[in-house]
Write a protein that holds these residues in place. Structure first.
Motif, PDB file in Angstrom:
ATOM      1  N   GLY A 297       0.810  -1.206   0.000  1.00 33.02           N
ATOM      2  CA  GLY A 297       0.000   0.000   0.000  1.00 33.02           C
ATOM      3  C   GLY A 297       0.847   1.261   0.000  1.00 33.02           C
ATOM      4  N   VAL A 298       0.222   2.367  -0.333  1.00 29.65           N
ATOM      5  CA  VAL A 298       0.913   3.650  -0.434  1.00 29.65           C
ATOM      6  C   VAL A 298       0.993   4.310   0.934  1.00 29.65           C
ATOM      7  CG1 VAL A 298       0.871   5.951  -1.482  1.00 29.65           C
ATOM      8  CG2 VAL A 298       0.144   3.947  -2.814  1.00 29.65           C
ATOM      9  N   TYR A 299       2.186   4.782   1.273  1.00 30.88           N
ATOM     10  CA  TYR A 299       2.401   5.481   2.536  1.00 30.88           C
ATOM     11  C   TYR A 299       2.281   6.990   2.353  1.00 30.88           C
ATOM     12  CZ  TYR A 299       4.896   7.206   6.671  1.00 30.88           C
ATOM     13  OH  TYR A 299       5.252   7.890   7.804  1.00 30.88           O
ATOM     14  N   GLN A 300       3.052   7.554   1.421  1.00 32.94           N
ATOM     15  CA  GLN A 300       3.037   8.994   1.191  1.00 32.94           C
ATOM     16  C   GLN A 300       3.314   9.288  -0.280  1.00 32.94           C
ATOM     17  OE1 GLN A 300       6.131  10.440   3.827  1.00 32.94           O
ATOM     18  NE2 GLN A 300       4.688  10.940   5.445  1.00 32.94           N
ATOM     19  N   THR A 301       2.806  10.448  -0.712  1.00 38.22           N
ATOM     20  CA  THR A 301       3.144  10.990  -2.020  1.00 38.22           C
ATOM     21  C   THR A 301       3.654  12.414  -1.831  1.00 38.22           C
ATOM     22  OG1 THR A 301       1.484   9.638  -3.165  1.00 38.22           O
ATOM     23  CG2 THR A 301       2.258  11.610  -4.298  1.00 38.22           C
ATOM     24  N   TRP A 302       4.761  12.745  -2.522  1.00 36.89           N
ATOM     25  CA  TRP A 302       5.379  14.062  -2.410  1.00 36.89           C
ATOM     26  C   TRP A 302       5.446  14.702  -3.787  1.00 36.89           C
ATOM     27  CZ3 TRP A 302       7.175  16.288   2.188  1.00 36.89           C
ATOM     28  CH2 TRP A 302       7.119  15.454   3.306  1.00 36.89           C
ATOM     29  N   TYR A 303       5.393  16.047  -3.811  1.00 34.85           N
ATOM     30  CA  TYR A 303       5.479  16.751  -5.078  1.00 34.85           C
ATOM     31  C   TYR A 303       6.143  18.106  -4.873  1.00 34.85           C
ATOM     32  CZ  TYR A 303       1.714  19.934  -3.713  1.00 34.85           C
ATOM     33  OH  TYR A 303       0.975  20.892  -3.076  1.00 34.85           O
ATOM     34  N   ARG A 304       6.596  18.680  -5.971  1.00 38.26           N
ATOM     35  CA  ARG A 304       7.065  20.054  -5.969  1.00 38.26           C
ATOM     36  C   ARG A 304       6.800  20.665  -7.342  1.00 38.26           C
ATOM     37  NH1 ARG A 304      13.740  19.826  -5.905  1.00 38.26           N
ATOM     38  NH2 ARG A 304      14.022  18.694  -7.871  1.00 38.26           N
ATOM     39  N   VAL A 305       6.655  21.988  -7.356  1.00 41.51           N
ATOM     40  CA  VAL A 305       6.317  22.702  -8.581  1.00 41.51           C
ATOM     41  C   VAL A 305       7.503  23.579  -8.972  1.00 41.51           C
ATOM     42  CG1 VAL A 305       4.710  24.293  -9.695  1.00 41.51           C
ATOM     43  CG2 VAL A 305       3.874  22.681  -7.954  1.00 41.51           C
ATOM     44  N   ASP A 306       7.960  23.411 -10.195  1.00 39.91           N
ATOM     45  CA  ASP A 306       9.028  24.240 -10.763  1.00 39.91           C
ATOM     46  C   ASP A 306      10.268  24.292  -9.884  1.00 39.91           C
ATOM     47  OD1 ASP A 306       7.323  24.756 -12.874  1.00 39.91           O
ATOM     48  OD2 ASP A 306       6.533  26.597 -11.988  1.00 39.91           O
ATOM     49  N   GLY A 307      10.656  23.133  -9.350  1.00 32.63           N
ATOM     50  CA  GLY A 307      11.890  23.044  -8.580  1.00 32.63           C
ATOM     51  C   GLY A 307      11.823  23.632  -7.194  1.00 32.63           C
ATOM     52  N   GLY A 308      10.620  23.895  -6.686  1.00 31.71           N
ATOM     53  CA  GLY A 308      10.476  24.454  -5.349  1.00 31.71           C
ATOM     54  C   GLY A 308      10.642  23.409  -4.262  1.00 31.71           C
ATOM     55  N   SER A 309      10.141  23.685  -3.092  1.00 28.50           N
ATOM     56  CA  SER A 309      10.262  22.772  -1.953  1.00 28.50           C
ATOM     57  C   SER A 309       9.315  21.586  -2.123  1.00 28.50           C
ATOM     58  CB  SER A 309       9.934  23.506  -0.651  1.00 28.50           C
ATOM     59  OG  SER A 309      10.821  24.588  -0.453  1.00 28.50           O
ATOM     60  N   TRP A 310       9.774  20.420  -1.651  1.00 24.47           N
ATOM     61  CA  TRP A 310       8.927  19.230  -1.685  1.00 24.47           C
ATOM     62  C   TRP A 310       7.790  19.383  -0.683  1.00 24.47           C
ATOM     63  CZ3 TRP A 310       9.022  15.780  -5.434  1.00 24.47           C
ATOM     64  CH2 TRP A 310      10.187  15.625  -6.182  1.00 24.47           C
ATOM     65  N   THR A 311       6.588  19.009  -1.094  1.00 26.20           N
ATOM     66  CA  THR A 311       5.387  19.162  -0.288  1.00 26.20           C
ATOM     67  C   THR A 311       4.662  17.823  -0.209  1.00 26.20           C
ATOM     68  OG1 THR A 311       5.145  21.460  -1.006  1.00 26.20           O
ATOM     69  CG2 THR A 311       3.201  20.405  -0.050  1.00 26.20           C
ATOM     70  N   LEU A 312       4.179  17.469   0.980  1.00 28.01           N
ATOM     71  CA  LEU A 312       3.402  16.243   1.149  1.00 28.01           C
ATOM     72  C   LEU A 312       2.042  16.408   0.480  1.00 28.01           C
ATOM     73  CD1 LEU A 312       3.134  13.418   2.442  1.00 28.01           C
ATOM     74  CD2 LEU A 312       2.208  14.562   4.475  1.00 28.01           C
ATOM     75  N   TYR A 313       1.717  15.516  -0.411  1.00 26.54           N
ATOM     76  CA  TYR A 313       0.470  15.601  -1.176  1.00 26.54           C
ATOM     77  C   TYR A 313      -0.700  15.172  -0.299  1.00 26.54           C
ATOM     78  CZ  TYR A 313      -2.921  14.692  -4.920  1.00 26.54           C
ATOM     79  OH  TYR A 313      -4.025  14.682  -5.729  1.00 26.54           O
ATOM     80  N   ASP A 314      -1.703  16.053  -0.215  1.00 25.00           N
ATOM     81  CA  ASP A 314      -2.897  15.708   0.551  1.00 25.00           C
ATOM     82  C   ASP A 314      -4.170  15.927  -0.256  1.00 25.00           C
ATOM     83  OD1 ASP A 314      -2.957  18.429   0.442  1.00 25.00           O
ATOM     84  OD2 ASP A 314      -3.064  18.758   2.617  1.00 25.00           O
ATOM     85  N   GLY A 315      -4.041  16.046  -1.548  1.00 26.77           N
ATOM     86  CA  GLY A 315      -5.200  16.221  -2.413  1.00 26.77           C
ATOM     87  C   GLY A 315      -4.842  17.100  -3.600  1.00 26.77           C
ATOM     88  N   ARG A 316      -5.727  17.130  -4.570  1.00 27.45           N
ATOM     89  CA  ARG A 316      -5.473  17.892  -5.794  1.00 27.45           C
ATOM     90  C   ARG A 316      -5.217  19.362  -5.488  1.00 27.45           C
ATOM     91  NH1 ARG A 316     -11.018  16.845  -8.883  1.00 27.45           N
ATOM     92  NH2 ARG A 316     -10.321  14.734  -8.343  1.00 27.45           N
ATOM     93  N   PHE A 317      -4.411  19.986  -6.334  1.00 22.38           N
ATOM     94  CA  PHE A 317      -4.057  21.386  -6.127  1.00 22.38           C
ATOM     95  C   PHE A 317      -4.061  22.098  -7.477  1.00 22.38           C
ATOM     96  CE2 PHE A 317      -0.226  18.935  -6.787  1.00 22.38           C
ATOM     97  CZ  PHE A 317       0.521  19.696  -7.676  1.00 22.38           C
ATOM     98  N   LYS A 318      -4.034  23.445  -7.431  1.00 22.80           N
ATOM     99  CA  LYS A 318      -4.091  24.238  -8.643  1.00 22.80           C
ATOM    100  C   LYS A 318      -2.809  25.022  -8.850  1.00 22.80           C
ATOM    101  CE  LYS A 318      -9.106  24.862  -9.021  1.00 22.80           C
ATOM    102  NZ  LYS A 318     -10.207  25.847  -9.160  1.00 22.80           N
ATOM    103  N   VAL A 319      -2.451  25.202 -10.112  1.00 21.73           N
ATOM    104  CA  VAL A 319      -1.366  26.087 -10.523  1.00 21.73           C
ATOM    105  C   VAL A 319      -1.991  27.117 -11.458  1.00 21.73           C
ATOM    106  CG1 VAL A 319       0.854  26.268 -11.687  1.00 21.73           C
ATOM    107  CG2 VAL A 319       0.331  24.240 -10.313  1.00 21.73           C
ATOM    108  N   SER A 320      -1.825  28.397 -11.166  1.00 20.02           N
ATOM    109  CA  SER A 320      -2.529  29.419 -11.935  1.00 20.02           C
ATOM    110  C   SER A 320      -1.613  30.461 -12.565  1.00 20.02           C
ATOM    111  CB  SER A 320      -3.563  30.135 -11.049  1.00 20.02           C
ATOM    112  OG  SER A 320      -2.932  30.691  -9.906  1.00 20.02           O
ATOM    113  N   THR A 321      -0.332  30.428 -12.280  1.00 17.97           N
ATOM    114  CA  THR A 321       0.599  31.433 -12.797  1.00 17.97           C
ATOM    115  C   THR A 321       0.884  31.196 -14.276  1.00 17.97           C
ATOM    116  OG1 THR A 321       1.638  31.499 -10.623  1.00 17.97           O
ATOM    117  CG2 THR A 321       2.831  32.512 -12.431  1.00 17.97           C
TER     118      THR A 321
END
Length: 457
Positions: A297-321
């Motif tokens: 099973g999955v424990y955690q998912t991590w993401y980052r946008v445009d080389g920024g800081s890694w963030t723990l994924y807790d649901g869908r997010f938006k990018v608007s820039t």
């Protein structure tokens, strides 16, 4: 020998005397293996080791078989059961002490139990035993004699066992229950090793032993984890104090089975938003990451946008820039497998382009396209033909084209400087409106800019 029909028919698959002649002056240890694939799927297969001699003087030699394993493969990766620890008390691994002989395969009853006290340092004679060994907890040398004692000093403790990559674990062992069972219990304890430091013992299992040799399976799933290291201890407790009245317990063939998960989770990226032209989004983009792991099973998912800081994924997010963006992501499963970093890219242009009219200018007089002077009476006057000109800009996707419209007469120009030649014969002065509208590559249209003018000839 192999039997495909539960022992009715036997077939020889090897003759070790012919394939490995006796070693002069002793014996030659050897490891042999056999392909049992033709018998896969058959639940009635039996395997036997037979020995015979043709020596008329009955000068029988001896031979040894040890550490027999049947290993299967071809399963879905990560789904097979794996041994990470096994001790049959036959091969001499010294984390525990073999106290008395016993047959490895548990077919014969145990023998070799002392029936009379022995002197200091003495053991039951080999003639009272059958081949094999097991851990025997009931008799121990005490004050010069083999006497009954509770096993309170934890003689049988495993080495440190890593459950790395295990999502399920099971302790399997054989134990021999000796009456009176009402007074005797086998306690199985577990403790964690954290950063090399043993923690407190937990005793989740108190085994009521059935008479004779039986196999027992204990669930160790609560102790699995990405960094789990444990020790296991067997302890025999009795409140029946009698030197030979309670013969205690025997433990043999201890092994720790795990179901390993060696496969990292798989994460996918889904994008949604208003799609424009040429792969451009014309508004905010919603990013949805979905991770799956069929085993632990999955424990955690991590993401980052445009080389920024890694963030723990807790649901869908938006990018608007506005601009081109890259989302990197990975997941970790419950046994610590880390997925290789993946990425998804997209581009946003939510800003409309802008435009301005450079020719004609407000309040000037033009003859055959040439600007003369500013009209003292106000208003823009055009006599004859003229080239309308405009500028346009778009900071992100770029300008695609500029649209010119003169009262229903439409013209497009895709190259800067943006212009169009216009002429219409009007015998009498007539008022027109010029409207210029820019469009960018993403499909956004800017607000039109307009100018009114009077025209003739």
């Amino acid at each position: 020998m192999v039997s495909p029909d539960n022992g009715t028919t036997w077939m020889q698959i090897d003759n070790l005397y012919e394939s490995a002649p006796p070693y002069p002056g002793g014996y030659l240890p050897a490891e042999v293996s056999y392909d049992l694939t033709p018998y896969a799927g058959n639940s009635e297969v039996k395997i036997a080791f037979w020995r015979w001699t043709g020596d008329p003087n009955n000068n029988l030699g001896i031979w040894f078989v040890d550490d027999v394993e049947v290993i299967g493969g071809g399963y879905t990766p990560g789904s097979e059961i794996r041994w990470i620890f096994n001790d049959d008390f036959e091969h001499g691994w010294k984390w525990c002490t073999p106290h008395a002989p016993k047959d490895l395969w548990h077919v014969q009853e145990a023998s070799g139990e002392p029936q009379v006290p022995y002197g200091p340092g003495e053991r039951p004679p080999y003639s009272e035993a059958v081949n094999g060994s097991q851990f025997w907890s009931d008799e121990k040398l005490h004050e010069g004699h083999w006497t009954y004692m509770d096993l309170m000093d934890n003689l049988l403790i495993s080495p440190e066992l890593s459950l790395y990559q295990a999502y399920a674990a099971q302790l399997v062992f054989w134990a021999y229950g000796i009456t009176p069972a009402d007074y005797d219990s086998l306690f199985v304890s577990v403790r964690r090793i954290v950063d090399g430091v043993p923690q407190e013992w937990e005793t989740p299992f108190i085994v009521d032993l059935a008479p004779g040799w039986n196999e027992y399976r204990l669930d160790l799933n609560p102790w699995v984890g990405p960094d789990s290291v444990i020790q296991i201890a067997f302890r025999f407790i009795s409140d029946y104090y009698n030197t030979f009245g309670a013969l205690g317990v025997k433990v043999d063939d201890i092994k720790l089975d795990i179901k390993p998960d060696e496969v990292a989770p798989v994460t996918t990226c889904s994008l949604s938003g208003q799609m424009g032209n040429e792969g451009w989004y014309t508004g905010a983009v919603t990013v949805d990451l979905t991770a799956t792991d069929d085993l632990s099973g999955v424990y955690q998912t991590w993401y980052r946008v445009d080389g920024g800081s890694w963030t723990l994924y807790d649901g869908r997010f938006k990018v608007s820039t506005d601009g081109e963006h890259t989302v990197e992501y990975y997941s970790i499963d419950n046994v610590g497998n880390v997925e290789t970093v993946k990425s998804c890219s997209f581009k946003i242009d939510a800003t409309a382009p802008t435009a301005s009219i450079t020719t004609p200018q407000e309040g000037y007089i033009y003859i055959m396209g040439r600007q003369l002077f500013k009209n003292p009476l106000g208003g823009t006057i055009i006599i004859g033909g003229i080239t309308f000109e405009a500028t346009a800009s778009d900071a992100t996707s770029g300008v695609d084209y500029v649209h010119f419209s003169v009262d229903g007469m439409d013209y497009d120009d895709e190259s800067s400087p943006y212009s169009v030649y216009w002429h219409k014969f009007d015998f009498l002065p007539k008022t027109y409106t010029l409207t210029v509208t820019p469009y960018d590559i993403a499909g956004n249209s800017g607000s039109g800019v307009s100018i009114d003018f009077k025209h003739w000839l």
